[in-house]
Every structure is written in C-alpha cells, then in structure tokens.
Write an enzyme that holds these catalytic residues in place. Structure first.
Site, mmCIF file in Angstrom:
data_model
loop_
_atom_site.group_PDB
_atom_site.id
_atom_site.type_symbol
_atom_site.label_atom_id
_atom_site.label_comp_id
_atom_site.label_asym_id
_atom_site.label_seq_id
_atom_site.Cartn_x
_atom_site.Cartn_y
_atom_site.Cartn_z
ATOM 1 N N ASP A 13 1.830 6.449 2.152
ATOM 2 C CA ASP A 13 1.006 5.311 2.568
ATOM 3 C C ASP A 13 -0.423 5.624 2.123
ATOM 4 O OD1 ASP A 13 -0.609 3.521 3.942
ATOM 5 O OD2 ASP A 13 0.457 3.719 5.834
ATOM 6 N N ASP A 70 0.825 -1.214 0.000
ATOM 7 C CA ASP A 70 0.000 0.000 0.000
ATOM 8 C C ASP A 70 0.854 1.257 0.000
ATOM 9 O OD1 ASP A 70 1.024 -0.263 2.533
ATOM 10 O OD2 ASP A 70 -0.888 -0.096 3.581
ATOM 11 N N LYS A 130 3.854 25.765 19.224
ATOM 12 C CA LYS A 130 3.517 25.022 18.005
ATOM 13 C C LYS A 130 4.768 24.498 17.280
ATOM 14 C CE LYS A 130 -0.717 27.694 17.362
ATOM 15 N NZ LYS A 130 -1.494 28.600 16.477
#
Length: 254
Positions: free
Chosen positions: A211, A105, A156
């Site tokens: 993926d 995949d 962040k």
C-alpha cells in the site's frame, strides 16, 4: 473481463506531494502507480476498465491521452463528493457480470486473472483477496485470567493476521445493494451482503503487496519495484501491449 479501479482519493497522508499530484499518479520507480495497475489488468486479460475519479480527475484523465492505451476500453466515472470505498460504484451503470474492483494505491503481483477464475468457480457473490501480514511487537504481552493472575507471558511476539488487499471480485447482486449517491464503505457493503444471505468469501494469496498510502510505504514499494520490475510487470518488461518491441518503460510512461 471488466474491472473498476477506485482512484478518487485525496491522498492526505502523502501531502505535500498530493497537493499538486493526485495519489493515483504518484510515481513508483518512475511510473505512476495507476498506470502500472492498468498495464497489469490489461496483461491479465481485462478488456474494459472504469476509473472512478474524484480529486484532480482531469489530471488523471489527461495522463491516459496517448497511443499506448489502444486496445483497452478505458472509461471514467466522476464522484463530485467523497463517497467512500464502495459508494462510487453506485454511480456506475448497472453491472451485468462479475467485476473486479480494486484501490488505485496498490503495488502487487497478485494474479488478477487467477483471482477472477477462483471467484467464478466458487460461485460466491463476493470475494476478498487476502494477504498474510505479520507485526513484530516491541513489548512483552501479558495475559491475565479472570482473577487478575498472570496466566501467560510472551516476550515481543509476532502477531499474524489476514489483511484485506483492497481487491475484490463482486457480482451484480452485491452491487445492487448500494444506495445511490451515498457514502458507503466496502466493509459495510460486504457485511450487508452476508446478512442478506449472499456468500462472501476470502481467498488467501501468497503475493507481494504494498500500500503506498504513506511516505514510508511508498518508499518500500519504490524499492520493491526497482529491485524486480519483471515480477510486477511480467511480459510488459519485454513487449508492449500489442506484442511488439516496446518496453514496459516506454508503454507505461508514454
């Protein structure tokens, strides 16, 4: 060179699409992902590929019924119940040499032949192909010391790590550790190999890697392939597997 592609999963995160189409045949820019992988392996010089199948195995086998796969020794192995990411390898005849093992995949431009050569040169028992990944956190990160006083604050931040690509090169000594017909995952196998003194290496690769396990990831892979098919298919964009004038589109789609 030999390879095994693990293509037995149900693709539950891609439902409802995978109720009828097995995940290895999910199309990326119009081409089944498994067909793309096999063309890449063939282009890299792999002459024998074993597909480890489970869910809707007959559909996958039937998709390779055509002249475009001539010259590739394509074999099939069937797992009758889910055996994890390493267990299916225990169903194969004992391997005699280094073998590339990968999930079905993945859309990537990793140079499989170069990975194989690097593994052989290192004399490792197992090599994991690693890809750098980055995650931008949406929140500030606070660090405390042993007395709960704020020791640091990052607004962040970007977190970086090395992800397993789901692509490995394994020696027979590692595969001999697999129990027969038992569910077993690749991290456990590699951990067991290292515990027994086997050398397990990771090679960091600067490569595109997608993926396709979720709809969002599939969409990203689809866009990447559409934007630059030559990056992933190389010579197959210009010539068929026999060096003729067939395009990759014709060769892969049959």
């Amino acid at each position: 060179m030999k390879a095994v592609v693990l293509a037995g999963g149900e693709g539950r995160r891609l439902r409802p699409a995978t109720f009828t189409v097995p995940k290895p045949l999910i199309e990326v820019d119009g081409t089944p992902i498994l067909h793309l992988i096999l063309r890449q392996l063939q282009s890299a010089g792999f002459t024998q590929v074993t597909l480890s199948l489970g869910y809707r195995a007959q559909l996958i086998e039937a998709s390779f019924d055509g002249p475009h796969w001539a010259g590739l020794d394509l074999r099939f192995s069937l797992e009758h119940e889910p055996l994890g990411t390493a267990g299916p390898l225990g169903l194969l005849a004992p391997l005699e040499d280094s073998t590339l093992v990968m999930n079905a995949d993945l859309l990537t431009d990793i140079d499989f032949a170069d990975l194989f050569r690097r593994h052989k040169k290192s004399e490792a028992a197992a090599t994991i192909a690693l890809v750098p990944r980055h995650v931008d956190l949406a929140h500030g990160v606070v660090e405390l010391d042993g007395e709960n006083r704020v020791a640091g604050f990052r607004e962040k931040p970007r977190m970086s790590f090395l992800a397993s690509s789901g692509i490995y090169v394994l020696e027979p000594s590692v595969l001999r550790l697999l129990p027969r017909r038992t569910r077993y995952d690749m991290p456990a196998l590699l951990k067991d190999a290292a515990a027994r003194g086997e050398r397990v290496e990771g090679h960091v690769l600067d490569a595109a890697w997608h993926d396709i396990g979720t709809p969002e990831q599939l969409a990203a892979a689809d866009a990447a392939l559409r934007a630059d098919r030559a990056r992933y298919l190389g010579a197959f964009e210009q010539h068929g597997p026999g060096g003729g004038t067939n395009s990759a589109e014709e060769a892969v789609r049959g």
